[in-house]
Design an enzyme around this catalytic site. Sequence first.
Site, PDB file in Angstrom:
ATOM      1  CB  SER A  14      -0.830   0.086   1.157  1.00 48.22           C
ATOM      2  OG  SER A  14      -0.311   0.202   2.205  1.00 48.22           O
ATOM      3  CG  LEU A  93      18.611  -3.038   3.885  1.00 46.34           C
ATOM      4  CD1 LEU A  93      18.653  -1.669   3.053  1.00 46.34           C
ATOM      5  CD2 LEU A  93      17.842  -4.188   2.989  1.00 46.34           C
ATOM      6  CG  HIS A 109       8.945   1.358  12.336  1.00 41.71           C
ATOM      7  ND1 HIS A 109       9.245  -0.041  12.171  1.00 41.71           N
ATOM      8  CD2 HIS A 109       8.719   1.426  13.913  1.00 41.71           C
ATOM      9  CE1 HIS A 109       8.913  -0.623  13.377  1.00 41.71           C
ATOM     10  NE2 HIS A 109       8.549   0.398  14.309  1.00 41.71           N
ATOM     11  CG  ASP A 141      21.313   3.411  11.259  1.00 41.32           C
ATOM     12  OD1 ASP A 141      20.746   2.674  11.346  1.00 41.32           O
ATOM     13  OD2 ASP A 141      21.579   4.331  12.136  1.00 41.32           O
ATOM     14  CG  ASP A 145      12.656  -0.343  12.752  1.00 46.19           C
ATOM     15  OD1 ASP A 145      12.825  -0.314  11.283  1.00 46.19           O
ATOM     16  OD2 ASP A 145      12.046  -1.382  12.986  1.00 46.19           O
TER      17      ASP A 145
HETATM   18  C1  GRF Z   1       3.731  -0.659   6.950  1.00 53.15           C
HETATM   19  O1  GRF Z   1       3.101  -0.782   8.200  1.00 53.15           O
HETATM   20  C2  GRF Z   1       5.049  -0.020   6.977  1.00 53.15           C
HETATM   21  O2  GRF Z   1       5.338   0.988   8.205  1.00 53.15           O
HETATM   22  C3  GRF Z   1       6.174  -1.259   7.568  1.00 53.15           C
HETATM   23  O3  GRF Z   1       5.481  -2.230   6.988  1.00 53.15           O
HETATM   24  C4  GRF Z   1       3.899  -2.035   6.550  1.00 53.15           C
HETATM   25  C5  GRF Z   1       3.985  -2.120   4.836  1.00 53.15           C
HETATM   26  O4  GRF Z   1       2.760  -2.037   4.381  1.00 53.15           O
HETATM   27  N1  GRF Z   1       7.510  -1.197   7.359  1.00 53.15           N
HETATM   28  P1  GRF Z   1       2.470  -1.921   3.039  1.00 53.15           P
HETATM   29  O5  GRF Z   1       2.866  -3.233   2.482  1.00 53.15           O
HETATM   30  O6  GRF Z   1       3.183  -0.574   2.338  1.00 53.15           O
HETATM   31  O7  GRF Z   1       1.083  -1.877   2.861  1.00 53.15           O
END
Ligand code: GRF
Length: 201
Positions: A14, A93, A109, A141, A145
């Site tokens: 999304s 990564l 995040h 980095d 997170d």
């Molecule tokens: C999101 O909540 C993002 O913050 C986290 O993973 C989720 C990914 O959602 N890192 P989408 O696949 O972009 O819908």
Amino acid sequence: MVGKLGILLSGRGSNFLAIADHIASGRLQANIAIVISNRADAPGIAAAQARGCKTAVIPSKGRERSGHDAEVVAALRAAEVDLVVLAGYMRLLSAEFVGAFPQRILNIHPSLLPAFPGLDAQQQALDYGAKITGCTVHFVDDQLDHGPIIVQRPVPVLPGDSVAALSARILKEEHIAYSEAIALVLARKCEIQGRCVAVRG
Ligand code: GRF
């Protein structure tokens, strides 16, 4: 010059779709050069194909991180990306990957970092009894997170909230925050000073 994005995802996609929509509507000046998934069954990669984006699936299952990352870096370089955008990419990564794109990798995040890093950030916020959570876009980095923060958007935790309801409200803010941060970085308005990101203009 319009910045070229390389988007990495593992799932729903999304955030990728929100970025693509912002580009299509002219609100974000960027091109999506390639969308890469480490999972062939990620709905996000099917969505990217349906939108006519260049896509690649580079499976990670059962592979050593260094070899997999090297292949992803090669694909991003071949697509000549300016900025790597992690959009629900469920892989840590390697240092080599981070070093290949210095200050050119972003992550989103679903919490106000440094609160609730790692998995299930929305559940963590509920369990902790936080009254406010939100989302964070940050440079990547070598720690999870952790990198310097570019944009944060707060979201209230409501009485009786469920993980699903809270996650949905946070996601709406994610979809705004990510394009905002990408625009700032591509316009070279962000200067990293230690942990802090100074935003010009
Ligand atoms: C999101 O909540 C993002 O913050 C986290 O993973 C989720 C990914 O959602 N890192 P989408 O696949 O972009 O819908």
